[in-house]
Scaffold this motif. Structure first.
Motif, PDB file in Angstrom:
ATOM      1  N   ASN A  30      10.050 -79.065  21.347  1.00 19.06           N
ATOM      2  CA  ASN A  30      11.180 -79.723  20.683  1.00 19.06           C
ATOM      3  C   ASN A  30      11.030 -79.691  19.176  1.00 19.06           C
ATOM      4  O   ASN A  30      11.996 -79.448  18.439  1.00 19.06           O
ATOM      5  N   TRP A  31       9.813 -79.925  18.698  1.00 15.76           N
ATOM      6  CA  TRP A  31       9.581 -79.961  17.249  1.00 15.76           C
ATOM      7  C   TRP A  31       9.545 -78.591  16.608  1.00 15.76           C
ATOM      8  O   TRP A  31       9.592 -78.483  15.380  1.00 15.76           O
ATOM      9  N   PHE A  32       9.496 -77.538  17.402  1.00 18.40           N
ATOM     10  CA  PHE A  32       9.627 -76.196  16.843  1.00 18.40           C
ATOM     11  C   PHE A  32      10.942 -76.056  16.076  1.00 18.40           C
ATOM     12  O   PHE A  32      11.048 -75.237  15.162  1.00 18.40           O
ATOM     13  N   GLY A  33      11.947 -76.829  16.456  1.00 18.11           N
ATOM     14  CA  GLY A  33      13.247 -76.748  15.799  1.00 18.11           C
ATOM     15  C   GLY A  33      13.239 -77.210  14.353  1.00 18.11           C
ATOM     16  O   GLY A  33      14.160 -76.897  13.595  1.00 18.11           O
ATOM     17  N   GLU A  34      12.202 -77.954  13.957  1.00 19.07           N
ATOM     18  CA  GLU A  34      12.131 -78.480  12.595  1.00 19.07           C
ATOM     19  C   GLU A  34      10.999 -77.877  11.778  1.00 19.07           C
ATOM     20  O   GLU A  34      10.777 -78.287  10.640  1.00 19.07           O
ATOM     21  N   PHE A  35      10.267 -76.923  12.346  1.00 16.54           N
ATOM     22  CA  PHE A  35       9.125 -76.372  11.644  1.00 16.54           C
ATOM     23  C   PHE A  35       9.397 -74.954  11.150  1.00 16.54           C
ATOM     24  O   PHE A  35      10.042 -74.160  11.823  1.00 16.54           O
ATOM     25  N   PHE A  36       8.873 -74.682   9.972  1.00 15.53           N
ATOM     26  CA  PHE A  36       9.048 -73.385   9.324  1.00 15.53           C
ATOM     27  C   PHE A  36       8.584 -72.242  10.238  1.00 15.53           C
ATOM     28  O   PHE A  36       7.677 -72.416  11.028  1.00 15.53           O
ATOM     29  N   ILE A  37       9.202 -71.119  10.125  1.00  5.50           N
ATOM     30  CA  ILE A  37       8.985 -69.903  10.915  1.00  5.50           C
ATOM     31  C   ILE A  37       9.753 -70.003  12.242  1.00  5.50           C
ATOM     32  O   ILE A  37      10.546 -69.133  12.570  1.00  5.50           O
ATOM     33  N   PHE A  38       9.516 -71.082  13.001  1.00  6.42           N
ATOM     34  CA  PHE A  38      10.185 -71.209  14.301  1.00  6.42           C
ATOM     35  C   PHE A  38      11.652 -71.606  14.112  1.00  6.42           C
ATOM     36  O   PHE A  38      12.556 -70.858  14.475  1.00  6.42           O
ATOM     37  N   MET A  39      11.902 -72.794  13.602  1.00  7.51           N
ATOM     38  CA  MET A  39      13.239 -73.301  13.314  1.00  7.51           C
ATOM     39  C   MET A  39      14.186 -73.152  14.509  1.00  7.51           C
ATOM     40  O   MET A  39      15.371 -72.839  14.356  1.00  7.51           O
ATOM     41  N   PHE A  40      13.643 -73.370  15.688  1.00  6.59           N
ATOM     42  CA  PHE A  40      14.465 -73.257  16.894  1.00  6.59           C
ATOM     43  C   PHE A  40      13.801 -74.044  18.015  1.00  6.59           C
ATOM     44  O   PHE A  40      12.656 -73.747  18.381  1.00  6.59           O
ATOM     45  N   PRO A  41      14.478 -75.073  18.559  1.00  9.37           N
ATOM     46  CA  PRO A  41      13.901 -75.830  19.683  1.00  9.37           C
ATOM     47  C   PRO A  41      13.971 -75.007  20.964  1.00  9.37           C
ATOM     48  O   PRO A  41      15.047 -74.606  21.400  1.00  9.37           O
ATOM     49  N   THR A  42      12.839 -74.754  21.562  1.00  6.66           N
ATOM     50  CA  THR A  42      12.783 -73.882  22.743  1.00  6.66           C
ATOM     51  C   THR A  42      13.707 -74.355  23.847  1.00  6.66           C
ATOM     52  O   THR A  42      14.362 -73.545  24.517  1.00  6.66           O
ATOM     53  N   PHE A  43      13.797 -75.656  24.031  1.00  9.23           N
ATOM     54  CA  PHE A  43      14.560 -76.186  25.157  1.00  9.23           C
ATOM     55  C   PHE A  43      16.056 -76.311  24.874  1.00  9.23           C
ATOM     56  O   PHE A  43      16.773 -76.987  25.616  1.00  9.23           O
ATOM     57  N   SER A  44      16.527 -75.667  23.807  1.00  4.21           N
ATOM     58  CA  SER A  44      17.966 -75.479  23.651  1.00  4.21           C
ATOM     59  C   SER A  44      18.419 -74.239  24.418  1.00  4.21           C
ATOM     60  O   SER A  44      19.598 -73.888  24.405  1.00  4.21           O
ATOM     61  N   HIS A  45      17.466 -73.561  25.080  1.00  3.99           N
ATOM     62  CA  HIS A  45      17.759 -72.516  26.065  1.00  3.99           C
ATOM     63  C   HIS A  45      17.628 -73.143  27.446  1.00  3.99           C
ATOM     64  O   HIS A  45      16.538 -73.558  27.851  1.00  3.99           O
ATOM     65  N   VAL A  46      18.723 -73.215  28.166  1.00  6.42           N
ATOM     66  CA  VAL A  46      18.750 -74.000  29.400  1.00  6.42           C
ATOM     67  C   VAL A  46      17.817 -73.448  30.475  1.00  6.42           C
ATOM     68  O   VAL A  46      17.314 -74.200  31.312  1.00  6.42           O
ATOM     69  N   GLY A  47      17.547 -72.147  30.461  1.00  8.14           N
ATOM     70  CA  GLY A  47      16.669 -71.578  31.484  1.00  8.14           C
ATOM     71  C   GLY A  47      15.273 -72.160  31.441  1.00  8.14           C
ATOM     72  O   GLY A  47      14.675 -72.448  32.491  1.00  8.14           O
ATOM     73  N   PHE A  48      14.740 -72.363  30.234  1.00  5.46           N
ATOM     74  CA  PHE A  48      13.405 -72.940  30.111  1.00  5.46           C
ATOM     75  C   PHE A  48      13.396 -74.406  30.544  1.00  5.46           C
ATOM     76  O   PHE A  48      12.407 -74.896  31.082  1.00  5.46           O
ATOM     77  N   VAL A  49      14.498 -75.100  30.294  1.00  8.04           N
ATOM     78  CA  VAL A  49      14.587 -76.506  30.702  1.00  8.04           C
ATOM     79  C   VAL A  49      14.621 -76.617  32.221  1.00  8.04           C
ATOM     80  O   VAL A  49      13.969 -77.490  32.808  1.00  8.04           O
ATOM     81  N   TYR A  50      15.380 -75.748  32.866  1.00  7.39           N
ATOM     82  CA  TYR A  50      15.410 -75.753  34.331  1.00  7.39           C
ATOM     83  C   TYR A  50      14.022 -75.440  34.897  1.00  7.39           C
ATOM     84  O   TYR A  50      13.639 -75.975  35.939  1.00  7.39           O
ATOM     85  N   GLY A  51      13.292 -74.574  34.211  1.00  2.00           N
ATOM     86  CA  GLY A  51      11.931 -74.284  34.649  1.00  2.00           C
ATOM     87  C   GLY A  51      11.053 -75.519  34.616  1.00  2.00           C
ATOM     88  O   GLY A  51      10.292 -75.790  35.547  1.00  2.00           O
ATOM     89  N   MET A  52      11.142 -76.311  33.522  1.00  2.00           N
ATOM     90  CA  MET A  52      10.365 -77.544  33.416  1.00  2.00           C
ATOM     91  C   MET A  52      10.797 -78.552  34.468  1.00  2.00           C
ATOM     92  O   MET A  52       9.966 -79.231  35.084  1.00  2.00           O
ATOM     93  N   ALA A  53      12.104 -78.672  34.682  1.00  6.46           N
ATOM     94  CA  ALA A  53      12.606 -79.603  35.692  1.00  6.46           C
ATOM     95  C   ALA A  53      12.151 -79.188  37.089  1.00  6.46           C
ATOM     96  O   ALA A  53      11.850 -80.049  37.932  1.00  6.46           O
ATOM     97  N   LEU A  54      12.100 -77.893  37.342  1.00  2.79           N
ATOM     98  CA  LEU A  54      11.641 -77.405  38.640  1.00  2.79           C
ATOM     99  C   LEU A  54      10.181 -77.776  38.875  1.00  2.79           C
ATOM    100  O   LEU A  54       9.806 -78.161  39.996  1.00  2.79           O
ATOM    101  N   VAL A  55       9.363 -77.695  37.827  1.00  2.00           N
ATOM    102  CA  VAL A  55       7.957 -78.072  37.960  1.00  2.00           C
ATOM    103  C   VAL A  55       7.842 -79.551  38.328  1.00  2.00           C
ATOM    104  O   VAL A  55       7.096 -79.930  39.248  1.00  2.00           O
ATOM    105  N   SER A  56       8.584 -80.421  37.628  1.00  2.00           N
ATOM    106  CA  SER A  56       8.545 -81.852  37.936  1.00  2.00           C
ATOM    107  C   SER A  56       9.095 -82.127  39.332  1.00  2.00           C
ATOM    108  O   SER A  56       8.623 -83.033  40.022  1.00  2.00           O
ATOM    109  N   TRP A  57      10.087 -81.365  39.754  1.00  2.00           N
ATOM    110  CA  TRP A  57      10.654 -81.522  41.095  1.00  2.00           C
ATOM    111  C   TRP A  57       9.631 -81.155  42.166  1.00  2.00           C
ATOM    112  O   TRP A  57       9.495 -81.853  43.178  1.00  2.00           O
ATOM    113  N   VAL A  58       8.882 -80.073  41.933  1.00  2.00           N
ATOM    114  CA  VAL A  58       7.836 -79.665  42.876  1.00  2.00           C
ATOM    115  C   VAL A  58       6.730 -80.714  42.920  1.00  2.00           C
ATOM    116  O   VAL A  58       6.220 -81.058  43.999  1.00  2.00           O
ATOM    117  N   VAL A  59       6.350 -81.239  41.763  1.00  2.00           N
ATOM    118  CA  VAL A  59       5.332 -82.287  41.714  1.00  2.00           C
ATOM    119  C   VAL A  59       5.804 -83.523  42.470  1.00  2.00           C
ATOM    120  O   VAL A  59       5.031 -84.158  43.203  1.00  2.00           O
TER     121      VAL A  59
END
Length: 260
Positions: A104-133
């Motif tokens: 999430n903080w990648f969105g505010e840091f130099f070089i990255f300037m993009f929050p990874t989880f603004s791509h829905v596919g990666f968010v669904y991946g994280m949710a799937l992991v929590s669902w399996v757990v």
């Protein structure tokens, strides 16, 4: 032409295309968010190894910081939510919170300037992991038959209501939970990044617009305000990592509850 002013053709309104990136090595999905996920995983592992290295009875500043972070996750996200059996799930919750926060903080840091989880596919991946757990925790605590039975059919429900309750409980526990968990994080990260882009791009355009001092002043104020938005997004990134992790802990808690 707009209101008698010539709008430069190079002006670009922020939109969905700004969330798309070219792949690397000729592979489309090896894009910027993918590499951010890899980098964040390395950072999280390296950070916790460094923080936990050479622990002492009388802690130094590094150990104090490490213990503060660990206790925050342990007490507020694990023990208070899951209860007495929280220790076995603590490593997962520590890793989950740290991983989401860094991305999430990648969105505010130099070089990255993009929050990874603004791509829905990666968010669904994280949710799937929590669902399996969540499912694994319930099966481990009660066995597969009892867990799934009580997940779709709560105790003491009259047989006449089974035809209504079973589909609703199945939808709630196995479909709605991972979807809402993912969308909550995605929408907040996507919207926050898009708003910052609008203020920065629009402010830069107005600031350099020739022949209109009012546009220039407005553009300068827009850029200044965008820095306040950066601070807000740091808080939102932390809050969304906290919410995602606490909901994941809550799901584990419900799956291992005694009524299952």
């Amino acid at each position: 032409m707009s209101h008698g002013l010539l709008v430069p053709l190079e002006y670009h309104t922020p939109g969905l295309e700004d969330f798309k990136f070219h792949g690397t090595f000729g592979v489309t999905w090896l894009d910027k968010p993918f590499w951010q996920v890899i980098i964040s995983a390395v950072l999280v592992i390296g950070l916790w190894l460094w923080l936990s290295h050479s622990m002492k009875v009388v802690p130094g500043k590094r150990q104090v910081f490490a213990e503060y972070c660990y206790d925050f996750i342990r007490n507020t996200l694990a023990r208070d939510i899951i209860g007495s059996g929280f220790r076995k799930w603590l490593p997962y919750l520590v890793a989950l919170f740290s991983f989401i926060l860094v991305n999430n903080w990648f969105g505010e840091f130099f070089i990255f300037m993009f929050p990874t989880f603004s791509h829905v596919g990666f968010v669904y991946g994280m949710a799937l992991v929590s669902w399996v757990v969540y499912i694994a925790a319930g099966i481990r605590a009660h066995g597969p038959l009892k867990f799934f039975k009580n997940s779709i059919l709560p105790p003491d429900v009259p047989p006449a209501l089974w035809i209504l309750i079973i589909p609703l409980e199945f939808l709630s526990n196995f479909i709605t939970r991972p979807v809402t968990l993912a969308l909550r994080l995605f929408v907040n990260m996507f919207a926050g990044h898009l708003i910052i882009m609008i203020f920065l791009v629009g402010g830069g355009y107005l600031l350099t617009y020739s022949g209109n001092p009012m546009y220039n002043v407005t553009g300068g104020l827009s850029i200044i305000f965008s820095f306040a938005l950066f601070g807000l997004e740091l808080f939102v990134g932390f809050l969304q990592a906290y919410v995602f992790t606490i909901l994941s802990a809550q799901y584990v808690s419900t799956s291992i509850a005694s009524e299952h």
